[in-house]
Design an enzyme around this catalytic site. Structure first.
Site, PDB file in Angstrom:
ATOM      1  N   ILE A  90       0.811  -1.221   0.000  1.00 52.79           N
ATOM      2  CA  ILE A  90       0.000   0.000   0.000  1.00 52.79           C
ATOM      3  C   ILE A  90       0.845   1.272   0.000  1.00 52.79           C
ATOM      4  CG2 ILE A  90      -1.955  -1.159   1.081  1.00 52.79           C
ATOM      5  CD1 ILE A  90      -1.259   0.345   3.687  1.00 52.79           C
ATOM      6  N   ALA A 113      -1.301  -2.622   8.422  1.00 53.59           N
ATOM      7  CA  ALA A 113      -0.687  -1.708   9.393  1.00 53.59           C
ATOM      8  C   ALA A 113       0.652  -2.266   9.858  1.00 53.59           C
ATOM      9  CB  ALA A 113      -1.602  -1.508  10.602  1.00 53.59           C
ATOM     10  N   TYR A 137       4.262   4.205  17.104  1.00 53.36           N
ATOM     11  CA  TYR A 137       3.112   3.506  16.530  1.00 53.36           C
ATOM     12  C   TYR A 137       1.860   4.374  16.625  1.00 53.36           C
ATOM     13  CZ  TYR A 137      -0.853   0.286  16.360  1.00 53.36           C
ATOM     14  OH  TYR A 137      -2.059  -0.312  16.080  1.00 53.36           O
TER      15      TYR A 137
END
Length: 293
Positions: A38, A59, A128
Site C-alpha cells: 500500500i 498496518a 506507533y
C-alpha cells in the site's frame, strides 16, 4: 451491497473479515502485503475499483520495533493509508480505516476512568500511535467521507507466523500457562479486550449499512479490564488457577514503547451510527477459547 476489498487480509482481523463476508454471502476479496504494497501509489490505484468498499487492515503493528524504525511504521500507517484514501477518492470507492486506542495518551486528569469519546483530545505516546494518528488525518484529508474505526487490544487466541511469531496477548497467555508455574502481568494498563471475530462482524455491518455517515467511530467489546484481569480470565477459562498470575507495574516490565495507561473507548459513536453493540469482553473471551477447543 457493493464489493468489499480487504487490505492486510493475511492478518488476524483481515482474515476474519473475509470469513465473515463469506458467511454473509457478500462479494469480498482480500490482499496481503505480498500482493499489494500500500506504500506504492500506482499499485494501490490498480487494486481499487469504482463503488468498492475498502477496509484497510494493513498496518505496521510492531509497537516496540517502531520506536527504532519510524520510517517503516510511517510508510505503512500514514503514507499507505493516504494512498488508499486518495485512490478511493479518484475511483469513487468508500474506505473504512482501522485505527487504534494508542492515538490517546491514556492519561486521565485526577485518575478518572472515563472512556474516550471520538472527539477527545489525542496525544499518542509512541511512534506507533503517532503514525496511526497521522494516518487518520491523512485519510480524512484525502477522503473526508472515509470512516475511521478505532479499536483496542484485538486478539484471536492463536499464533501467526513461523515458530509462533505474531502471537496476540491471549495466545501468549495460553502458552505461558503451559510453560510456567507463575506469570507476571501488568496491572496498570486498562482498555477493552476485543475479539477479532466480533470486530469483523461489526465492520461488515458498517460496510453494509454505511453507519449513517458517521466518520469516526470506536468499536470494542463492552467493558474494560487490565492486562492482569485479562490474563487471569484466560487462566480461569482453561481450568488453571488464576492465582498463578501475579501483578506487576508497567515500570517493572519496561518496554521501548510507552503504552496508554487507560485507553477504554466509548461506544457512543457506534450506537449513534445505528450499529449493533459488541458484546461484553468476558463473554467474547469465553466464546473465543471455546472455539479453540
Amino acid at each position: 451491497m457493493r464489493r468489499i476489498l480487504v487490505t492486510g487480509a493475511r492478518g488476524q482481523l483481515g482474515s476474519q473479515l473475509l470469513r465473515c463476508a463469506e458467511d454473509e454471502g457478500l462479494e469480498a476479496s482480500g490482499v496481503g502485503s505480498a500482493e499489494l504494497d500500500i506504500t506504492d501509489r500506482d499499485a494501490v490505484d490498480r487494486w481499487v475499483e469504482p463503488d468498492a468498499v475498502v477496509i484497510n487492515c494493513a498496518a505496521y503493528t510492531a509497537v516496540d520495533d517502531a520506536e527504532s524504525d519510524e520510517a517503516a511504521a510511517r510508510a505503512v500507517n500514514e503514507v499507505g493509508a493516504r494512498n488508499l484514501a486518495a485512490a478511493c477518492s479518484r475511483a469513487g470507492a468508500s474506505l473504512i480505516q482501522v485505527s487504534t486506542d494508542y492515538v490517546f495518551s491514556g492519561d486521565r486528569a485526577g485518575g478518572t476512568a472515563v472512556p474516550h469519546e471520538t472527539d477527545d483530545p489525542t496525544g499518542p505516546r509512541s511512534v506507533y500511535g503517532r503514525t496511526k494518528l497521522a494516518g487518520e488525518r491523512a485519510v480524512h484529508a484525502e477522503l473526508p467521507s472515509a470512516q475511521i474505526v478505532r479499536t483496542a487490544w484485538v486478539y484471536t487466541g492463536t499464533y501467526g507466523g513461523p515458530a509462533g511469531t505474531g502471537a496476540d496477548f491471549v495466545a501468549t497467555m495460553l502458552r505461558l500457562e503451559r510453560e510456567r508455574d507463575t506469570v507476571r502481568v501488568i496491572d496498570d494498563q486498562v482498555s477493552s479486550p476485543t475479539y477479532s471475530v466480533d470486530l469483523a462482524v461489526g465492520l461488515i455491518e458498517l460496510a453494509r449499512t454505511g453507519g449513517r455517515g458517521v466518520t469516526t467511530l470506536h468499536a470494542t467489546n463492552a467493558g474494560s479490564a487490565s492486562r492482569f484481569d485479562l490474563a487471569r480470565a484466560v487462566f480461569a477459562e482453561v481450568g488453571a488457577d488464576p492465582e498463578r498470575v501475579r501483578p506487576c507495574s508497567t515500570g517493572e516490565l519496561a518496554k521501548p514503547a510507552a503504552r496508554p495507561a487507560y485507553s477504554v473507548l466509548s461506544s457512543r459513536s457506534w450506537a449513534a451510527a445505528g450499529l449493533t453493540p459488541l458484546r461484553p469482553w468476558r463473554d467474547a473471551l469465553t466464546d473465543a477459547l471455546a472455539r479453540l477447543g
